[in-house]
Write a protein that holds these residues in place. Structure first.
Motif, PDB file in Angstrom:
ATOM      1  N   ASP A  80       0.849  -1.189   0.000  1.00  0.00           N
ATOM      2  CA  ASP A  80       0.000   0.000   0.000  1.00  0.00           C
ATOM      3  C   ASP A  80       0.888   1.243   0.000  1.00  0.00           C
ATOM      4  O   ASP A  80       2.096   1.154   0.189  1.00  0.00           O
ATOM      5  N   VAL A  81       0.259   2.398  -0.178  1.00  0.00           N
ATOM      6  CA  VAL A  81       0.974   3.677  -0.136  1.00  0.00           C
ATOM      7  C   VAL A  81       0.516   4.432   1.103  1.00  0.00           C
ATOM      8  O   VAL A  81      -0.684   4.525   1.365  1.00  0.00           O
ATOM      9  N   PHE A  82       1.470   4.962   1.859  1.00  0.00           N
ATOM     10  CA  PHE A  82       1.193   5.665   3.100  1.00  0.00           C
ATOM     11  C   PHE A  82       1.764   7.078   3.014  1.00  0.00           C
ATOM     12  O   PHE A  82       2.976   7.258   3.051  1.00  0.00           O
ATOM     13  N   PRO A  83       0.894   8.090   2.890  1.00  0.00           N
ATOM     14  CA  PRO A  83       1.400   9.455   2.817  1.00  0.00           C
ATOM     15  C   PRO A  83       1.765   9.992   4.197  1.00  0.00           C
ATOM     16  O   PRO A  83       1.076   9.710   5.187  1.00  0.00           O
ATOM     17  N   PHE A  84       2.826  10.769   4.250  1.00  0.00           N
ATOM     18  CA  PHE A  84       3.194  11.491   5.475  1.00  0.00           C
ATOM     19  C   PHE A  84       2.131  12.551   5.755  1.00  0.00           C
ATOM     20  O   PHE A  84       1.608  12.647   6.849  1.00  0.00           O
ATOM     21  N   MET A  85       1.782  13.332   4.753  1.00  0.00           N
ATOM     22  CA  MET A  85       0.754  14.372   4.851  1.00  0.00           C
ATOM     23  C   MET A  85      -0.151  14.290   3.622  1.00  0.00           C
ATOM     24  O   MET A  85       0.196  13.657   2.635  1.00  0.00           O
ATOM     25  N   THR A  86      -1.270  14.965   3.662  1.00  0.00           N
ATOM     26  CA  THR A  86      -2.199  14.943   2.530  1.00  0.00           C
ATOM     27  C   THR A  86      -1.802  15.940   1.447  1.00  0.00           C
ATOM     28  O   THR A  86      -2.335  15.892   0.342  1.00  0.00           O
ATOM     29  N   GLN A  87      -0.866  16.836   1.763  1.00  0.00           N
ATOM     30  CA  GLN A  87      -0.395  17.828   0.802  1.00  0.00           C
ATOM     31  C   GLN A  87       1.043  18.185   1.146  1.00  0.00           C
ATOM     32  O   GLN A  87       1.564  17.766   2.176  1.00  0.00           O
ATOM     33  N   LEU A  88       1.670  18.970   0.295  1.00  0.00           N
ATOM     34  CA  LEU A  88       3.021  19.427   0.581  1.00  0.00           C
ATOM     35  C   LEU A  88       3.005  20.308   1.826  1.00  0.00           C
ATOM     36  O   LEU A  88       2.063  21.073   2.037  1.00  0.00           O
ATOM     37  N   VAL A  89       4.039  20.189   2.646  1.00  0.00           N
ATOM     38  CA  VAL A  89       4.162  21.003   3.859  1.00  0.00           C
ATOM     39  C   VAL A  89       5.501  21.728   3.839  1.00  0.00           C
ATOM     40  O   VAL A  89       6.455  21.281   3.216  1.00  0.00           O
ATOM     41  N   GLN A  90       5.544  22.847   4.539  1.00  0.00           N
ATOM     42  CA  GLN A  90       6.776  23.627   4.602  1.00  0.00           C
ATOM     43  C   GLN A  90       7.814  22.886   5.437  1.00  0.00           C
ATOM     44  O   GLN A  90       7.485  22.230   6.426  1.00  0.00           O
ATOM     45  N   ALA A  91       9.061  23.005   5.032  1.00  0.00           N
ATOM     46  CA  ALA A  91      10.161  22.284   5.687  1.00  0.00           C
ATOM     47  C   ALA A  91      10.619  22.993   6.961  1.00  0.00           C
ATOM     48  O   ALA A  91      11.798  23.264   7.167  1.00  0.00           O
ATOM     49  N   GLU A  92       9.678  23.258   7.832  1.00  0.00           N
ATOM     50  CA  GLU A  92       9.994  23.840   9.138  1.00  0.00           C
ATOM     51  C   GLU A  92      10.425  22.717  10.077  1.00  0.00           C
ATOM     52  O   GLU A  92      10.132  21.546   9.841  1.00  0.00           O
ATOM     53  N   ASP A  93      11.083  23.078  11.159  1.00  0.00           N
ATOM     54  CA  ASP A  93      11.626  22.074  12.080  1.00  0.00           C
ATOM     55  C   ASP A  93      10.569  21.096  12.581  1.00  0.00           C
ATOM     56  O   ASP A  93      10.828  19.894  12.666  1.00  0.00           O
ATOM     57  N   ASP A  94       9.371  21.574  12.909  1.00  0.00           N
ATOM     58  CA  ASP A  94       8.317  20.683  13.408  1.00  0.00           C
ATOM     59  C   ASP A  94       7.928  19.647  12.360  1.00  0.00           C
ATOM     60  O   ASP A  94       7.715  18.480  12.690  1.00  0.00           O
ATOM     61  N   ASN A  95       7.820  20.061  11.106  1.00  0.00           N
ATOM     62  CA  ASN A  95       7.459  19.121  10.034  1.00  0.00           C
ATOM     63  C   ASN A  95       8.592  18.145   9.750  1.00  0.00           C
ATOM     64  O   ASN A  95       8.342  16.973   9.459  1.00  0.00           O
ATOM     65  N   LYS A  96       9.822  18.604   9.835  1.00  0.00           N
ATOM     66  CA  LYS A  96      10.963  17.703   9.647  1.00  0.00           C
ATOM     67  C   LYS A  96      10.981  16.632  10.741  1.00  0.00           C
ATOM     68  O   LYS A  96      11.189  15.461  10.471  1.00  0.00           O
TER      69      LYS A  96
END
Length: 150
Positions: A35-51
């Motif tokens: 299966d495919v498992f997305p991290f997020m449903t859309q692109l997210v900004q590469a801020e420290d919290d998202n990293k």
């Protein structure tokens, strides 16, 4: 190999790549096996919290001996019409999914990408022989490059 699994190698490579992103860049990650498992449903900004959240996402993944290469590539391409580049980490051995034939995957993904023009860079984790050639061909057809890992 050398006590490091392919999943661990992929997790380490992902962490390195995400950490290098400029905080104003946008990204997403799609893990795949059967299966495919997305991290997020859309692109997210590469801020420290998202990293940090991305690293935690990758650490929760479990190995499975199935690889839906086409499905993972398709999900990545269709996540955002303005996607500039995709980095595809794989051993290059499709074993499941909508398409498993390597030339058919390269042809279908290239056709899907014809108007979008996303550069697809392939990173081969222990890819050898026909699997390495598949990843090289996919990158070449889609204005990317192939890099061997390990």
């Amino acid at each position: 190999m050398d006590g490091v699994t392919r999943l661990k190698e992929a997790q380490d490579e992902l962490e390195k790549a995400v950490e290098k992103l400029d905080r104003y860049a946008f990204f997403n990650v799609f893990a795949y096996n059967s299966d495919v498992f997305p991290f997020m449903t859309q692109l997210v900004q590469a801020e420290d919290d998202n990293k940090r959240a991305c690293r935690n996402f990758s650490l929760r993944l479990n190995p499975e001996k199935k690889t839906a290469c086409y499905d993972g590539l398709y999900a990545g391409l269709t996540c955002d019409a303005n996607l500039e580049a995709m980095y595809f980490l794989s051993d290059g051995e499709p074993t499941t999914g909508r398409i498993v034939d390597m030339p058919a995957i390269a042809q279908s993904i290239t056709a899907r990408n014809a108007t979008q023009r996303t550069s697809i860079y392939t990173l081969g984790i222990d890819a050898r022989g026909a699997h390495e050639e598949f990843l090289k061909d996919l990158a070449r057809r889609n204005d990317g490059q192939f890099v061997m890992i390990r």
